[in-house]
Design an enzyme around this catalytic site. Sequence first.
Site, PDB file in Angstrom:
ATOM      1  N   TYR A 166      -5.366  -8.970  10.125  1.00  0.00           N
ATOM      2  CA  TYR A 166      -5.001  -8.910   8.618  1.00  0.00           C
ATOM      3  C   TYR A 166      -5.093 -10.440   8.216  1.00  0.00           C
ATOM      4  O   TYR A 166      -6.069 -10.717   7.119  1.00  0.00           O
ATOM      5  CB  TYR A 166      -3.684  -8.785   8.350  1.00  0.00           C
ATOM      6  N   LYS A 170      -8.230 -11.631   5.394  1.00  0.00           N
ATOM      7  CA  LYS A 170      -8.080 -12.562   3.846  1.00  0.00           C
ATOM      8  C   LYS A 170      -8.966 -13.784   3.694  1.00  0.00           C
ATOM      9  O   LYS A 170      -9.539 -14.105   2.721  1.00  0.00           O
ATOM     10  CB  LYS A 170      -6.753 -12.521   3.652  1.00  0.00           C
TER      11      LYS A 170
HETATM   12  N1  LIG Z   1       2.974  -6.641  -0.050  1.00  0.00           N
HETATM   13  C1  LIG Z   1       2.803  -7.952   0.003  1.00  0.00           C
HETATM   14  O1  LIG Z   1       3.779  -8.900   0.334  1.00  0.00           O
HETATM   15  C2  LIG Z   1       1.189  -8.691   0.112  1.00  0.00           C
HETATM   16  C3  LIG Z   1       1.108 -10.075   0.190  1.00  0.00           C
HETATM   17  C4  LIG Z   1      -0.187 -10.400  -0.008  1.00  0.00           C
HETATM   18  C5  LIG Z   1      -1.166  -9.638  -0.096  1.00  0.00           C
HETATM   19  N2  LIG Z   1      -1.101  -8.432  -0.443  1.00  0.00           N
HETATM   20  C6  LIG Z   1      -2.139  -7.626  -0.765  1.00  0.00           C
HETATM   21  O2  LIG Z   1      -2.065  -6.922  -1.983  1.00  0.00           O
HETATM   22  C7  LIG Z   1      -2.929  -5.695  -1.915  1.00  0.00           C
HETATM   23  C8  LIG Z   1      -1.815  -4.425  -2.218  1.00  0.00           C
HETATM   24  O3  LIG Z   1      -0.968  -4.400  -1.291  1.00  0.00           O
HETATM   25  P1  LIG Z   1       0.464  -3.436  -1.356  1.00  0.00           P
HETATM   26  O4  LIG Z   1       1.517  -4.482  -0.998  1.00  0.00           O
HETATM   27  O5  LIG Z   1       0.454  -2.993  -2.751  1.00  0.00           O
HETATM   28  O6  LIG Z   1       0.331  -2.472  -0.374  1.00  0.00           O
HETATM   29  P2  LIG Z   1       0.609  -0.857  -0.282  1.00  0.00           P
HETATM   30  O7  LIG Z   1       1.591  -0.563  -1.116  1.00  0.00           O
HETATM   31  O8  LIG Z   1       0.299  -0.574   1.002  1.00  0.00           O
HETATM   32  O9  LIG Z   1      -0.821  -0.498  -1.284  1.00  0.00           O
HETATM   33  C9  LIG Z   1      -2.142  -0.444  -0.622  1.00  0.00           C
HETATM   34  C10 LIG Z   1      -3.142   0.386  -1.582  1.00  0.00           C
HETATM   35  O10 LIG Z   1      -4.274   0.084  -1.112  1.00  0.00           O
HETATM   36  C11 LIG Z   1      -4.875   1.458  -0.619  1.00  0.00           C
HETATM   37  N3  LIG Z   1      -6.007   1.737   0.245  1.00  0.00           N
HETATM   38  C12 LIG Z   1      -5.783   1.192   1.490  1.00  0.00           C
HETATM   39  N4  LIG Z   1      -6.914   1.698   2.111  1.00  0.00           N
HETATM   40  C13 LIG Z   1      -7.862   2.101   1.177  1.00  0.00           C
HETATM   41  C14 LIG Z   1      -9.167   2.603   0.964  1.00  0.00           C
HETATM   42  N5  LIG Z   1      -9.981   2.645   2.238  1.00  0.00           N
HETATM   43  N6  LIG Z   1      -9.721   3.214  -0.076  1.00  0.00           N
HETATM   44  C15 LIG Z   1      -8.826   2.947  -1.137  1.00  0.00           C
HETATM   45  N7  LIG Z   1      -7.825   2.632  -1.330  1.00  0.00           N
HETATM   46  C16 LIG Z   1      -7.001   2.155  -0.227  1.00  0.00           C
HETATM   47  C17 LIG Z   1      -3.383   2.240  -0.604  1.00  0.00           C
HETATM   48  O11 LIG Z   1      -3.798   3.635  -0.837  1.00  0.00           O
HETATM   49  P3  LIG Z   1      -2.990   5.052   0.047  1.00  0.00           P
HETATM   50  O12 LIG Z   1      -1.885   5.126  -0.613  1.00  0.00           O
HETATM   51  O13 LIG Z   1      -4.127   6.099   0.049  1.00  0.00           O
HETATM   52  O14 LIG Z   1      -3.161   4.415   1.223  1.00  0.00           O
HETATM   53  C18 LIG Z   1      -2.887   1.920  -1.519  1.00  0.00           C
HETATM   54  O15 LIG Z   1      -2.810   2.273  -2.961  1.00  0.00           O
HETATM   55  C19 LIG Z   1      -3.631  -5.549  -0.683  1.00  0.00           C
HETATM   56  O16 LIG Z   1      -4.592  -6.059  -0.754  1.00  0.00           O
HETATM   57  C20 LIG Z   1      -2.513  -6.582   0.110  1.00  0.00           C
HETATM   58  O17 LIG Z   1      -3.367  -7.095   1.446  1.00  0.00           O
HETATM   59  C21 LIG Z   1       0.227  -7.945  -0.411  1.00  0.00           C
END
Ligand SMILES: NC(=O)c1ccc[n+]([C@@H]2O[C@H](COP(=O)([O-])OP(=O)(O)OC[C@H]3O[C@@H](n4cnc5c(N)ncnc54)[C@H](OP(=O)(O)O)[C@@H]3O)[C@@H](O)[C@H]2O)c1
Length: 243
Positions: A166, A170
């Site tokens: 992961y 990034k």
């Molecule tokens: N949460 C944190 O603390 C955090 C911190 C830093 C960065 N981020 C980044 O923020 C972004 C959003 O994360 P989140 O925390 O909101 O996570 P999340 O709730 O798990 O949402 C991830 C989203 O990405 C979608 N996804 C995954 N694989 C995909 C694919 N092959 N094609 C299309 N959609 C896909 C998922 O769809 P499904 O529902 O179909 O799985 C979901 O809608 C990510 O890039 C993550 O790395 C998050």
Amino acid sequence: MSDKKIALVTGANKGIGYEIAAGLGALGWSVGVGARDQARRDAAVARLRDAGVDAFGVPLDVTDDGSVAAAADLIAERAGRLDSLVNNAGITGGWAQQPTSADLTVIRTVVETNVIGVIRVTNAMLPLLRRSAAPRIVNMSSGVGSLTRQSGPDGATTTGPVAVAYAPSKSFLNAVTLQYVRELADTNILINCACPGFVATDLNGFRGVRTPQQGAATAIRLATLPDGGPTGGFFEDAGVVPW
Ligand SMILES: NC(=O)c1ccc[n+]([C@@H]2O[C@H](COP(=O)([O-])OP(=O)(O)OC[C@H]3O[C@@H](n4cnc5c(N)ncnc54)[C@H](OP(=O)(O)O)[C@@H]3O)[C@@H](O)[C@H]2O)c1
């Protein structure tokens, strides 16, 4: 072509992506809800519409060439252009990810989604972005991709767990973003990376300390930058994130 601004948010059916869509919608934008699962996509679009957002579903799996090409066709037909692309979809590959016992398949899968998926979607949407008067691209990165933070003296407390898939995905995404910035330097496309902070979502078993709405704020700001705004940067709420 409508004057209304058009955005596509990938992975917008839940978490931070959903809140980015909601936030852009509240600003009066028309928002494509990119999501790979039809039921989850339809539910998100319905919820957004109930909240007054001009949302429309975009079937989109960022790892699938055909799906991404069809998504570009859908937006071309509906809007004729794209003003902002928010590459938000991402996966962790699960925990734990110790380098010495790494599952290489997990690393490939994470890179395919978090990096190659962004390249695939960006390239498919670029012709539509070029038709916008003020195109913006936001790549959802993470502070864990900051090599400075990974190697800093307090890195252990600021950069999350050891994660050979992961975190480097990034860093890779950040590096890829800068290559786009360089190639597209003579265009008006503003391209930046966002860090949402540690947000309570499915991604981390809801252990994050920020709300998805808070996590969406920087991406919304970067997706709606005025002309002359920054490009080639990496931002969080507090300001610039070191590469
Ligand atoms: N949460 C944190 O603390 C955090 C911190 C830093 C960065 N981020 C980044 O923020 C972004 C959003 O994360 P989140 O925390 O909101 O996570 P999340 O709730 O798990 O949402 C991830 C989203 O990405 C979608 N996804 C995954 N694989 C995909 C694919 N092959 N094609 C299309 N959609 C896909 C998922 O769809 P499904 O529902 O179909 O799985 C979901 O809608 C990510 O890039 C993550 O790395 C998050």
